[in-house]
Design a protein around this motif. Structure first.
Motif, PDB file in Angstrom:
ATOM      1  N   ARG A 258       0.863  -9.600  18.618  1.00 31.48           N
ATOM      2  CA  ARG A 258       0.886 -10.348  18.011  1.00 31.48           C
ATOM      3  C   ARG A 258       0.774 -10.000  16.254  1.00 31.48           C
ATOM      4  NH1 ARG A 258      -0.166 -13.679  21.876  1.00 31.48           N
ATOM      5  NH2 ARG A 258      -2.264 -14.238  21.496  1.00 31.48           N
ATOM      6  N   LYS A 259      -0.059  -9.098  16.024  1.00 37.69           N
ATOM      7  CA  LYS A 259      -0.163  -8.172  15.404  1.00 37.69           C
ATOM      8  C   LYS A 259       0.809  -7.886  14.263  1.00 37.69           C
ATOM      9  CE  LYS A 259      -5.441  -8.691  15.746  1.00 37.69           C
ATOM     10  NZ  LYS A 259      -7.066  -7.983  15.631  1.00 37.69           N
ATOM     11  N   SER A 260       0.543  -7.622  13.151  1.00 38.88           N
ATOM     12  CA  SER A 260       1.677  -6.833  12.423  1.00 38.88           C
ATOM     13  C   SER A 260       0.375  -6.526  10.704  1.00 38.88           C
ATOM     14  CB  SER A 260       2.169  -7.336  12.271  1.00 38.88           C
ATOM     15  OG  SER A 260       2.408  -8.375  10.742  1.00 38.88           O
ATOM     16  N   VAL A 261       0.604  -5.073   9.911  1.00 37.82           N
ATOM     17  CA  VAL A 261       0.158  -4.543   9.179  1.00 37.82           C
ATOM     18  C   VAL A 261       1.275  -5.005   7.957  1.00 37.82           C
ATOM     19  CG1 VAL A 261       0.342  -2.198   8.135  1.00 37.82           C
ATOM     20  CG2 VAL A 261      -0.113  -2.340  10.139  1.00 37.82           C
ATOM     21  N   SER A 262       0.343  -5.700   6.960  1.00 36.52           N
ATOM     22  CA  SER A 262       1.177  -6.089   6.243  1.00 36.52           C
ATOM     23  C   SER A 262      -0.036  -5.313   4.251  1.00 36.52           C
ATOM     24  CB  SER A 262       0.067  -7.530   5.452  1.00 36.52           C
ATOM     25  OG  SER A 262      -1.542  -7.655   5.279  1.00 36.52           O
TER      26      SER A 262
ATOM     27  N   TYR B  55      -2.896   4.152  12.901  1.00 37.75           N
ATOM     28  CA  TYR B  55      -1.539   3.659  12.572  1.00 37.75           C
ATOM     29  C   TYR B  55      -0.841   3.938  12.657  1.00 37.75           C
ATOM     30  CZ  TYR B  55      -5.187   0.139  10.352  1.00 37.75           C
ATOM     31  OH  TYR B  55      -5.843  -0.864   9.868  1.00 37.75           O
ATOM     32  N   LYS B  56       0.165   4.361  12.691  1.00 37.38           N
ATOM     33  CA  LYS B  56       1.365   5.017  13.359  1.00 37.38           C
ATOM     34  C   LYS B  56       2.355   4.801  12.312  1.00 37.38           C
ATOM     35  CE  LYS B  56       1.658   5.484  18.510  1.00 37.38           C
ATOM     36  NZ  LYS B  56       2.190   5.345  19.436  1.00 37.38           N
ATOM     37  N   VAL B  57       2.702   5.717  11.415  1.00 41.57           N
ATOM     38  CA  VAL B  57       3.657   5.588   9.980  1.00 41.57           C
ATOM     39  C   VAL B  57       5.131   6.092  11.015  1.00 41.57           C
ATOM     40  CG1 VAL B  57       3.946   6.119   7.738  1.00 41.57           C
ATOM     41  CG2 VAL B  57       1.858   6.124   8.342  1.00 41.57           C
ATOM     42  N   TYR B  58       6.014   5.374  10.040  1.00 46.16           N
ATOM     43  CA  TYR B  58       7.356   5.953  10.189  1.00 46.16           C
ATOM     44  C   TYR B  58       8.279   6.041   9.444  1.00 46.16           C
ATOM     45  CZ  TYR B  58       5.416   3.918  15.739  1.00 46.16           C
ATOM     46  OH  TYR B  58       4.915   4.302  16.921  1.00 46.16           O
ATOM     47  N   ARG B  59       9.131   6.839   9.774  1.00 45.14           N
ATOM     48  CA  ARG B  59      10.075   6.505   8.360  1.00 45.14           C
ATOM     49  C   ARG B  59      11.906   6.816   9.008  1.00 45.14           C
ATOM     50  NH1 ARG B  59      10.285  12.540   5.120  1.00 45.14           N
ATOM     51  NH2 ARG B  59      11.582  13.179   6.477  1.00 45.14           N
ATOM     52  N   SER B  60      12.779   5.915   8.021  1.00 45.30           N
ATOM     53  CA  SER B  60      14.236   6.468   8.518  1.00 45.30           C
ATOM     54  C   SER B  60      14.724   6.178   6.977  1.00 45.30           C
ATOM     55  CB  SER B  60      14.193   4.643   9.102  1.00 45.30           C
ATOM     56  OG  SER B  60      15.381   5.008   9.091  1.00 45.30           O
TER      57      SER B  60
ATOM     58  N   LYS C 173       7.521   1.880   7.913  1.00 43.69           N
ATOM     59  CA  LYS C 173       6.984   1.006   8.904  1.00 43.69           C
ATOM     60  C   LYS C 173       5.523   1.489   8.945  1.00 43.69           C
ATOM     61  CE  LYS C 173      11.323  -1.353   9.882  1.00 43.69           C
ATOM     62  NZ  LYS C 173      12.116  -2.392  10.748  1.00 43.69           N
ATOM     63  N   VAL C 174       4.792   0.720   9.128  1.00 38.81           N
ATOM     64  CA  VAL C 174       2.976   0.944  10.127  1.00 38.81           C
ATOM     65  C   VAL C 174       3.092  -0.102  10.712  1.00 38.81           C
ATOM     66  CG1 VAL C 174       1.394   1.601   9.302  1.00 38.81           C
ATOM     67  CG2 VAL C 174       2.880   1.961   7.090  1.00 38.81           C
ATOM     68  N   ARG C 175       2.776   0.445  12.311  1.00 41.24           N
ATOM     69  CA  ARG C 175       2.183  -0.018  13.233  1.00 41.24           C
ATOM     70  C   ARG C 175       0.662   0.255  12.815  1.00 41.24           C
ATOM     71  NH1 ARG C 175       6.437   0.907  18.700  1.00 41.24           N
ATOM     72  NH2 ARG C 175       8.035   0.158  17.148  1.00 41.24           N
ATOM     73  N   ALA C 176      -0.601  -1.307  14.166  1.00 43.14           N
ATOM     74  CA  ALA C 176      -1.389  -0.818  14.282  1.00 43.14           C
ATOM     75  C   ALA C 176      -1.568  -0.683  15.336  1.00 43.14           C
ATOM     76  CB  ALA C 176      -2.539  -2.063  13.872  1.00 43.14           C
ATOM     77  N   ILE C 177      -2.849   0.504  16.103  1.00 44.11           N
ATOM     78  CA  ILE C 177      -2.529   0.591  17.437  1.00 44.11           C
ATOM     79  C   ILE C 177      -4.081   0.580  17.639  1.00 44.11           C
ATOM     80  CG2 ILE C 177      -0.916   1.918  17.249  1.00 44.11           C
ATOM     81  CD1 ILE C 177      -2.945   4.586  17.119  1.00 44.11           C
ATOM     82  N   THR C 178      -4.789  -0.235  18.808  1.00 44.83           N
ATOM     83  CA  THR C 178      -6.054  -0.080  19.380  1.00 44.83           C
ATOM     84  C   THR C 178      -6.155   0.669  20.983  1.00 44.83           C
ATOM     85  OG1 THR C 178      -8.083  -1.283  19.476  1.00 44.83           O
ATOM     86  CG2 THR C 178      -6.192  -2.549  19.722  1.00 44.83           C
ATOM     87  N   LYS C 179      -7.659   0.314  21.406  1.00 47.59           N
ATOM     88  CA  LYS C 179      -7.504   1.052  22.184  1.00 47.59           C
ATOM     89  C   LYS C 179      -8.268  -0.445  23.544  1.00 47.59           C
ATOM     90  CE  LYS C 179      -6.537   5.598  23.446  1.00 47.59           C
ATOM     91  NZ  LYS C 179      -6.037   6.060  24.969  1.00 47.59           N
ATOM     92  N   ILE C 180      -7.805  -1.015  24.733  1.00 45.73           N
ATOM     93  CA  ILE C 180      -8.308  -2.571  25.397  1.00 45.73           C
ATOM     94  C   ILE C 180      -8.525  -1.319  26.610  1.00 45.73           C
ATOM     95  CG2 ILE C 180      -7.597  -4.267  26.079  1.00 45.73           C
ATOM     96  CD1 ILE C 180      -6.846  -4.620  23.050  1.00 45.73           C
ATOM     97  N   ASN C 181      -9.134  -2.006  27.170  1.00 45.40           N
ATOM     98  CA  ASN C 181      -9.329  -1.326  28.646  1.00 45.40           C
ATOM     99  C   ASN C 181      -8.763   0.360  28.452  1.00 45.40           C
ATOM    100  OD1 ASN C 181     -11.193  -1.585  30.553  1.00 45.40           O
ATOM    101  ND2 ASN C 181      -8.782  -2.331  31.876  1.00 45.40           N
TER     102      ASN C 181
ATOM    103  N   SER D 188       1.071  -3.002  17.206  1.00 38.73           N
ATOM    104  CA  SER D 188       1.256  -4.282  17.177  1.00 38.73           C
ATOM    105  C   SER D 188       2.054  -4.339  16.575  1.00 38.73           C
ATOM    106  CB  SER D 188       0.230  -4.552  15.412  1.00 38.73           C
ATOM    107  OG  SER D 188       0.747  -3.322  14.783  1.00 38.73           O
ATOM    108  N   GLY D 189       3.065  -5.300  15.999  1.00 40.54           N
ATOM    109  CA  GLY D 189       4.265  -4.958  15.935  1.00 40.54           C
ATOM    110  C   GLY D 189       4.375  -4.466  14.614  1.00 40.54           C
ATOM    111  N   ASP D 190       5.352  -4.616  13.748  1.00 39.45           N
ATOM    112  CA  ASP D 190       6.386  -3.654  12.867  1.00 39.45           C
ATOM    113  C   ASP D 190       6.045  -4.517  11.413  1.00 39.45           C
ATOM    114  OD1 ASP D 190       6.745  -1.110  14.353  1.00 39.45           O
ATOM    115  OD2 ASP D 190       9.302  -2.385  14.031  1.00 39.45           O
ATOM    116  N   SER D 191       5.067  -3.310   9.951  1.00 35.78           N
ATOM    117  CA  SER D 191       4.609  -3.961   9.336  1.00 35.78           C
ATOM    118  C   SER D 191       6.494  -4.196   8.581  1.00 35.78           C
ATOM    119  CB  SER D 191       4.210  -3.845   8.430  1.00 35.78           C
ATOM    120  OG  SER D 191       5.420  -1.401   8.176  1.00 35.78           O
ATOM    121  N   LYS D 192       7.328  -5.047   7.563  1.00 34.72           N
ATOM    122  CA  LYS D 192       7.551  -4.996   6.653  1.00 34.72           C
ATOM    123  C   LYS D 192       7.937  -3.720   5.939  1.00 34.72           C
ATOM    124  CE  LYS D 192       7.628 -10.160   5.582  1.00 34.72           C
ATOM    125  NZ  LYS D 192       7.589 -10.949   3.725  1.00 34.72           N
ATOM    126  N   SER D 193       9.354  -3.170   6.004  1.00 33.29           N
ATOM    127  CA  SER D 193       9.812  -2.324   6.295  1.00 33.29           C
ATOM    128  C   SER D 193       9.468  -1.756   3.784  1.00 33.29           C
ATOM    129  CB  SER D 193      11.381  -1.610   6.193  1.00 33.29           C
ATOM    130  OG  SER D 193      12.055  -2.784   5.354  1.00 33.29           O
TER     131      SER D 193
END
Length: 366
Positions: free
Chosen positions: A78-82, A107-112, A144-152, A158-163
């Motif tokens: 439910r989180k997102s990069v701001s 973090y993952k960085v995306y481009r379009s 756009k950017v997404r955050a990532i983490t390791k759980i178990n 996370s959700g996408d940031s605003k473009s």
């Protein structure tokens, strides 16, 4: 019947006092299993289950580890990069930054190339920053950017940031210099100017006429100075506001006409930059004095264009010509070409040098 009730009552009393009528020890009596009679309970052996008609009687459930893991996953999703942003002027490469996300390991960085198009992952980074070195000049990108983490041992995104929309400026912007005698003066310094510069100017013409009348030609037809400049498909226009015949011109009207030309030019290149050069000073006793406004009116004209620049993000006001002015408002002698109005050789070279420095400082390129 009465004897049976007395027997039951006696059994209860004996259990409470630690004596069992069944031959049990007190400890065995307390471990016995309940036999209910209505709302009363009597224990019988080897039954640990407590039966009760009381709805308030509950037991604490054992936490489900998988359920706790799923809750953590859902919370991170439910989180997102701001705060994604880049430099005001992007030249050659795109340097991105954003706010850190709590518990993120990367973090993952995306481009379009389109805001609602398909986004391609450029990189996965551990810091809240990334530089796209493969961006091409004169191209518009969306990031756009997404955050990532390791759980178990599972990777969660996370959700996408605003473009973020980014235009990559060219290293060598195609530039057109427009103006009257001052643009003509700089054209004489072509050897000192970049080869990708072009010039649209004519001495003796007023700025208003240059903006409104078809005084230039292109492919056999008459066009305005800006229409002529548009044929070069410029990235930048440097406009020298002139003084000829401007004594009776409304400064605001002239500046607004410039904005109109700017809008037309932006249809050809929405990213074109406009540099407005303040009116150059002259000597009061210049032989061209009858064609020129007063020093006070000159300042009014310059201020009208300065005001326009403040209200438009792609218009920049350059006040270099103010440095050519003496304390009495006259053109300084070292800049005077001999007639009190036109520039000397020194003035032209001085302007080339300082205009280059100004463009690099405020626009990033020359």
């Amino acid at each position: 019947m009465i004897k049976r009730e007395i027997s039951i009552l006696l059994s209860v009393v004996l259990v409470i006092s630690g004596i069992s009528i069944y031959g049990c020890t007190p400890e065995e009596a307390t471990e016995s299993t309940s036999k209910a009679y209505g709302n009363h309970r009597v224990s019988s052996p080897k039954d640990d289950t407590l039966l009760s008609d009381d709805p308030m009687t509950t037991t604490s459930p054992t936490p489900d580890p998988q359920e706790e893991i799923n809750k953590k996953k859902d919370a991170f999703k439910r989180k997102s990069v701001s705060g994604i942003k880049t430099k005001k002027r992007t030249i050659k490469k795109v340097a991105l930054k954003w706010n850190k996300v709590t518990d993120a390991t990367g973090y993952k960085v995306y481009r379009s190339t389109k805001k609602k198009g398909s986004y391609r992952c450029l990189a996965t980074v551990t810091k809240a920053a990334y530089t796209d070195k493969k961006a091409k000049q004169r191209k518009t990108y969306f990031y756009k950017v997404r955050a990532i983490t390791k759980i178990n041992n599972f990777t969660v995104e996370s959700g996408d940031s605003k473009s973020l929309k980014v235009y990559v400026q060219p290293i060598n912007p195609k530039t057109v210099i427009i103006g009257e005698c001052f643009a003509v003066a700089l054209e004489k310094e072509r050897s000192r100017m970049p080869s990708y510069f072009r010039y649209v100017g004519r001495a003796g013409m007023s700025t208003y006429t240059m903006l409104s009348n078809n005084e230039f030609s292109y492919n056999g037809r008459s066009v305005t100075a800006f229409e002529k400049a548009a044929t070069y498909k410029p990235d930048r226009i440097i406009f020298f506001v002139g003084a000829n015949y401007s004594g009776s011109i409304n400064p605001t009207k002239s500046a607004n006409l410039f904005v109109k030309m700017k809008k037309l030019m932006s249809k050809i290149n929405p990213h074109v930059q406009f540099v407005v050069m303040a009116v150059s000073p002259w000597k009061k006793d210049s032989k061209y004095g009858r064609l020129l406004p007063s020093h006070a009116k000159r300042h009014l004209i310059s201020n009208a264009y300065k005001k326009v620049a403040k209200s438009h993000k792609d218009i920049y006001y350059c006040g270099l010509t103010a440095k050519m002015e003496g304390s009495n408002g006259d053109l300084l002698s070292q800049f005077n070409g001999g007639d009190g109005l036109h520039w000397s050789n020194y003035a032209r070279q001085w302007m080339v040098k300082n205009l280059r420095n100004w463009c690099k400082k405020y626009l990033g390129t020359w």
